[in-house]
Design a protein around this motif. Structure first.
Motif, short mmCIF file in Angstrom:
data_model
loop_
_atom_site.label_atom_id
_atom_site.label_comp_id
_atom_site.label_asym_id
_atom_site.label_seq_id
_atom_site.Cartn_x
_atom_site.Cartn_y
_atom_site.Cartn_z
N ASP B 148 85.68 -18.67 -49.14
CA ASP B 148 86.88 -18.35 -49.91
C ASP B 148 87.20 -16.88 -49.62
O ASP B 148 86.47 -16.23 -48.87
CB ASP B 148 86.70 -18.64 -51.42
N VAL B 149 88.29 -16.38 -50.20
CA VAL B 149 88.71 -15.03 -49.81
C VAL B 149 87.68 -13.97 -50.14
O VAL B 149 87.66 -12.90 -49.52
CB VAL B 149 90.09 -14.61 -50.39
N SER B 150 86.77 -14.26 -51.09
CA SER B 150 85.74 -13.26 -51.38
C SER B 150 84.78 -13.12 -50.21
O SER B 150 84.03 -12.15 -50.11
CB SER B 150 84.97 -13.63 -52.66
N ALA B 151 84.79 -14.09 -49.28
CA ALA B 151 83.92 -14.01 -48.10
C ALA B 151 84.65 -13.47 -46.88
O ALA B 151 84.11 -13.47 -45.78
CB ALA B 151 83.37 -15.41 -47.79
N GLN B 152 85.90 -12.99 -47.07
CA GLN B 152 86.69 -12.65 -45.88
C GLN B 152 86.22 -11.40 -45.17
O GLN B 152 86.65 -11.14 -44.05
CB GLN B 152 88.19 -12.55 -46.23
N ASN B 153 85.33 -10.61 -45.78
CA ASN B 153 84.77 -9.50 -45.02
C ASN B 153 83.59 -9.93 -44.16
O ASN B 153 83.36 -9.35 -43.11
CB ASN B 153 84.35 -8.36 -45.96
N ARG B 154 82.87 -10.95 -44.61
CA ARG B 154 81.78 -11.49 -43.78
C ARG B 154 82.37 -12.36 -42.67
O ARG B 154 81.90 -12.33 -41.54
CB ARG B 154 80.83 -12.34 -44.64
N MET B 155 83.31 -13.19 -43.06
CA MET B 155 83.93 -14.11 -42.10
C MET B 155 85.45 -13.94 -42.19
O MET B 155 86.13 -14.64 -42.94
CB MET B 155 83.53 -15.56 -42.41
N PRO B 259 78.58 -17.86 -45.34
CA PRO B 259 78.81 -16.46 -44.95
C PRO B 259 77.56 -15.59 -45.14
O PRO B 259 77.36 -14.64 -44.38
CB PRO B 259 79.93 -16.01 -45.90
N GLY B 260 76.71 -15.91 -46.12
CA GLY B 260 75.49 -15.12 -46.32
C GLY B 260 74.54 -15.26 -45.15
O GLY B 260 74.00 -14.28 -44.63
N GLU B 261 74.35 -16.49 -44.71
CA GLU B 261 73.41 -16.76 -43.61
C GLU B 261 74.06 -16.63 -42.23
O GLU B 261 73.38 -16.73 -41.21
CB GLU B 261 72.84 -18.19 -43.75
N MET B 262 75.38 -16.49 -42.20
CA MET B 262 76.14 -16.50 -40.94
C MET B 262 75.85 -17.76 -40.13
O MET B 262 75.46 -17.72 -38.96
CB MET B 262 75.86 -15.25 -40.10
N THR B 263 76.04 -18.89 -40.82
CA THR B 263 75.88 -20.16 -40.11
C THR B 263 77.15 -21.00 -40.24
O THR B 263 77.92 -20.86 -41.20
CB THR B 263 74.70 -20.99 -40.67
#
Lengths: 237, 422
Positions: B148-155, B259-263
């Motif tokens: 979701d948009v809260s993950a847009q800095n990771r992904m 996004p945490g694990e980058m998988t």
């Protein structure tokens, strides 16, 4: 049955002969007469053994060549180079059109030539020039429909008076790509073109005489009045 | 002759021609008011044309939160290293100073269709006679499980240009040697059909220079994509062995991310990646939903004028619309804006109304000097905007034509941005 074949051929020869005028069936025109007419061209172009570039490029091997690509000639107009990249190949049909009026194919061409309005004169010059091209794809029999239709626009189309207000609206579609301020980076400027050049160019795209696919699509659905309106607007900028 | 506004819109040019006296609705200084929400290819263009062509007869307000606008088109070229970020940044000063557009940098948060007012986040309330919505896209919640948009800095999505584009490029530049870049491509319909694949080309161009053993994985829910043959030919010739695409037949439509694990998990198979560009499914910008002009995810419009099929005082432009055959692109939005400006001006000031004509061309860059294009011209029917003629670059074209096509795109960029921002 053997006797039937030559008579069919003879009939075909007669038909083709009548179609291109007095020329023989295996010729596109009278090369001898073409050589005489070519004197009009010879102040800028050479052709034949030892021909070199002068004001214009030499014309050896022109049939079947992509426009703007002869080796060693560096004075092509931007418009001609662009047309070559767009896919303009010097076929018999395109050469006919170019000789009739160079502006039909290339706005801003450096070939400053009024054109040969007589189709037979053009055919004769091209028959002469073809002697110095050896591209087998251009043997006329391989292109039975290659004799170009007249590209000259009926006088009524050139005489249409465009509505500049309509032109201004229609022009908003053009200015997404053609910059109104006259810049020509990547896409040619059309600002301030003479109305006649504008009308000729858009009709040439509409009739697919010019190769650019985007312009063919956009011009293809413009009416004669709409083209006149656009020409009136851009000429007034 | 009694003329209600709905009937007026429906009858189009004929009615406009019959109507000689300007129709002016109440406004404090007597001028009709148009409020435009969104300052991109649709909104900036419609604001400029309304102000320019009405010669001050129409009071135009443009509501756009960003002071600096980054075009989505050519943002991939920034990733590839062909443009710097400042070259795709534009501001609204000319629209205000030369055209008299009232530019308000704020978010529109409410539309009252009965009162005909727009409420801004800062509290202001703007009355309108005509409202133009050109908000672009937002993302469908939950479209890619795990994102979701809260993950847009990771992904990053990098599908609204600016800081997201900068972030994505920085992440690619710091990938480990031989690392892996993944893209989760969106389902149809979405903004800029060739965009994800031009982006892959530009990422490949960048990686081939700084990290040539790196790999690119595209996870795609679509069986086919725009200019596919052209892109695949270019990828084979320029970036052989670097790009892998997993379509729906191999699970490309069953993807989730962590996004945490980058998988990226594709049909149950977990893939570890170094950079992940998630481009989720899309819908009309949120203000269309707030205004209640959506049917499903998009705002249906009448192609003759770009007027909403739900509210005759609201026009919708660009990516947010459901209009028919035109792709969601900046070029389309710019083209639609001119039709809308003409129609709105006709209604508000009685100026002449002409038949709608639209066009679109999408250029894409595959590698340096290797440009391709696809496009069409369009006309309006009562049902939709219909394609009347189309064209596409061919595989196997020679280098000089491809270079010319790229140079054309540079000319177009200069042309359209001048057309938008003045």
């Amino acid at each position: 049955m053997k006797t039937g074949v030559p008579s069919v051929l003879a009939g075909l020869c007669l038909a083709i002969g009548a179609w291109v005028g007095a020329a023989a069936a295996d010729e596109i025109g009278d090369a001898e007469n073409g050589e005489r007419i070519f004197r009009k061209c010879a102040s800028c172009h050479q052709v034949g053994q030892g021909a070199t570039h002068r004001v214009g490029p030499h014309l050896n091997g022109i049939f079947g060549r992509r426009a703007g690509t002869v080796d060693g000639y560096g004075k092509y107009s931007d418009g001609l180079l662009r047309a070559g990249n767009d896919g303009l190949i010097w076929s018999l049909e395109k050469l006919h059109a170019y000789l009739e009026n160079p502006k039909y194919l290339v706005t801003g061409t450096r070939m400053n030539f009024a054109g040969l309005s007589d189709a037979q004169d053009r055919a004769d010059v091209l028959a002469y020039l073809r002697q110095f091209s050896d591209n087998p794809a251009n043997i006329p029999e391989a292109q039975p429909t290659a004799i170009a239709p007249e590209v000259e626009l009926p006088p009524g189309i050139l005489a249409l008076v465009g509505d500049p207000e309509y032109g201004e609206y229609l022009a908003s579609e053009c200015t997404t790509c053609h910059q109104r301020d006259g810049s020509d980076q990547g896409i040619p400027s059309i600002t301030g073109w003479p109305q006649e050049d504008f009308v000729i160019a858009l009709h040439a795209y509409k009739r697919k005489i010019r190769p650019h696919p985007v312009m063919q699509a956009y011009a293809g659905r413009l009416t004669d009045d709409e083209i006149a309106a656009l020409a009136a607007y851009f000429a007034g900028l | 002759m009694k003329l209600n506004r709905r009937a007026f819109i429906g009858t189009g040019a004929a009615a406009a021609a019959a109507l000689q006296a300007p129709m002016v609705w109440g406004a404090t200084d007597g001028r009709p008011k148009v409020v435009v929400i969104g300052g991109g290819a649709g909104g900036a263009t419609v604001a400029r044309y309304l102000a320019k062509d009405s010669k001050g007869e129409i009071d135009v307000t443009l509501v756009e939160p960003s002071r600096q606008y980054y075009t989505c088109f050519f943002s991939n070229l920034y990733i590839g290293g062909f443009r710097d970020l400042s070259s795709i940044a534009h501001s609204y000063g000319t629209l205000a100073a030369e055209y008299g557009v009232n530019v308000v940098h704020d978010w529109a948060t409410g539309v009252d269709r009965d009162a005909k007012t727009v409420t801004l986040a800062g509290g202001a309330v703007l009355p309108y006679d005509k409202l133009v919505l050109s908000p672009g896209i937002d993302f469908v919640d939950g479209a890619v499980p795990g994102w979701d948009v809260s993950a847009q800095n990771r992904m990053p999505h990098a599908y609204k240009a600016g800081s997201q584009t900068e972030l994505l490029k920085a992440q690619i530049e710091s990938m480990p040697e031989g690392g892996r870049f993944a893209m989760v491509a969106p389902p149809n319909p979405y903004r800029c059909p060739p965009g994800p694949y031009e982006r892959v080309s530009m990422v490949a161009h960048l990686l081939s220079q700084i990290n040539p053993t790196a790999k690119i994985l595209i996870v795609d829910p679509k069986e086919k994509f725009s200019k596919q043959a052209l892109f695949e030919e270019g990828w084979n010739s320029h970036y052989a062995g670097m790009i892998e695409r997993i379509g729906p037949d191999f699970g490309g439509d069953k993807v989730e991310v962590d996004p945490g694990e980058m998988t990226v998990t594709i049909d149950g198979v977990v893939e570890k990646v170094d950079v992940c560009n998630v481009i989720p499914a899309q819908k009309a910008g949120r203000i269309c939903e707030i205004a209640g002009v959506n049917d499903g995810n998009w705002a249906p419009v009448n192609g003759h004028t770009m007027v909403s099929r739900i509210d005759g005082n609201i026009h919708v432009l660009g990516d947010a619309t459901n209009q028919g055959d035109m792709p969601k692109s900046g070029f389309s939005a710019n083209s639609q804006a001119k039709v809308a400006a003409m129609a709105i001006r006709g209604e508000l000031t009685g100026s002449k109304v002409f038949p709608a004509k639209f066009s679109n061309t999408c250029w894409s860059l595959i590698d340096a000097d290797d440009g391709v294009k696809v496009g069409a011209s369009y006309e309006a029917t009562d049902e939709k905007i219909s394609s009347v003629a189309s064209f596409i670059s061919q595989t196997g074209e020679d280098a000089s034509l491809r270079k010319q096509t790229y140079e054309e795109s540079l000319g177009w960029y200069a042309g359209i941005t001048a057309d938008m921002f003045g």
